[in-house]
Design an enzyme around this catalytic site. Sequence first.
Site, short mmCIF file in Angstrom:
data_model
loop_
_atom_site.label_atom_id
_atom_site.label_comp_id
_atom_site.label_asym_id
_atom_site.label_seq_id
_atom_site.Cartn_x
_atom_site.Cartn_y
_atom_site.Cartn_z
N ASP A 173 0.96 -1.20 0.02
CA ASP A 173 -0.06 0.03 -0.13
C ASP A 173 1.05 1.23 0.05
O ASP A 173 1.82 1.33 0.66
CB ASP A 173 -0.90 -0.07 1.21
CG ASP A 173 -1.89 1.03 1.02
OD1 ASP A 173 -3.01 0.74 0.43
OD2 ASP A 173 -1.83 2.14 1.86
N LEU A 174 0.60 2.16 -0.98
CA LEU A 174 1.41 3.31 -0.99
C LEU A 174 0.97 4.22 0.16
O LEU A 174 -0.37 4.50 0.31
CB LEU A 174 1.17 4.28 -2.16
CG LEU A 174 1.70 3.50 -3.53
CD1 LEU A 174 1.19 4.36 -4.73
CD2 LEU A 174 2.93 3.07 -3.68
N ASP A 216 -4.62 2.18 -4.74
CA ASP A 216 -2.84 2.13 -4.52
C ASP A 216 -2.55 1.07 -3.91
O ASP A 216 -1.56 1.00 -3.07
CB ASP A 216 -2.68 3.41 -3.60
CG ASP A 216 -3.26 3.42 -2.22
OD1 ASP A 216 -4.36 3.05 -2.26
OD2 ASP A 216 -2.43 3.92 -1.42
#
Length: 294
Positions: A173-174, A216
């Site tokens: 996950d960004l 994302d």
Amino acid sequence: MDFASTSELYPEDYWYRSDAYLNMDSELDLIQVIQQLHGSLDPRTVFACFGKILGQHLPIKGMQLTLDKQKFVWGRHYGIELQRTIADKQDLFAVTYQLAAPLSSEQSSLLTRLESMLIQPLNNALKYQSMSNQAMFDALTGLGNRYYYRQAISTALARANRHQGQVSLVVIDLDKFKQLNDRYGHKVGDFVLVGFAELINEAIRNTDQAFRIGGDEFVIITQGDTLAAEIVCQRIIDMMPKHAELIEYDIQCSLGVAESIPQQEAENLYERADKAMYAAKADGRNCYRISEGD
């Protein structure tokens, strides 16, 4: 493999000089040829089928075609090199042949006739492949999509349950991506997602598979145990500062790893890796954590 041009005939090629070969054109069933070429919607299979047909009726030992970044190859890569263009009103294919002997005028005419039969089935297969790719791959990043991921993880777990290797899942996950979108807009967000997908492709091995399954959120199916997955995770973290588009917007990521256990369902494996990813966020982000237990 490099192509070598030569006029020498190899022993298995001598039969092309026989008088019997000259009568083979009369035995060619063009309807059967068309049926064979339309028998598959895989472009590589269509191309290989075409090569086999040519090899049965002409002194052609191999051929290759490069089209839309795909390279199609059939047969052996030595012999007399012949370059030809297959074209109709809309399409144009450049093909390189390897010959065991020069073509006679009759053989050249036969080759032209057979080439004209390749265009439609090859185009059909290429269009089907394109539609399949659209259904399986994320349009923005080119990584596999959620649908493809579900198929791939089921296959990987089934193989692992048959004791044909281990499999681990990495969930990524960004960090603070929502804030990035809110501040700079979705165009910049898409720019960052594409850059991060390119980084993932550089970091994973040929045996690994990468997917974008949400805004994302990315996952990687790694062949091996958690040690193999850790190597991939560390490589991703180490490569982040080397990508200008990620540095520009101060992009980091959190990663979670879970190794499959016997008879584990895909959903449970994902939940374990996802929980480990949130543990990485809680520990300061820009790091990875390994799932503990089941």
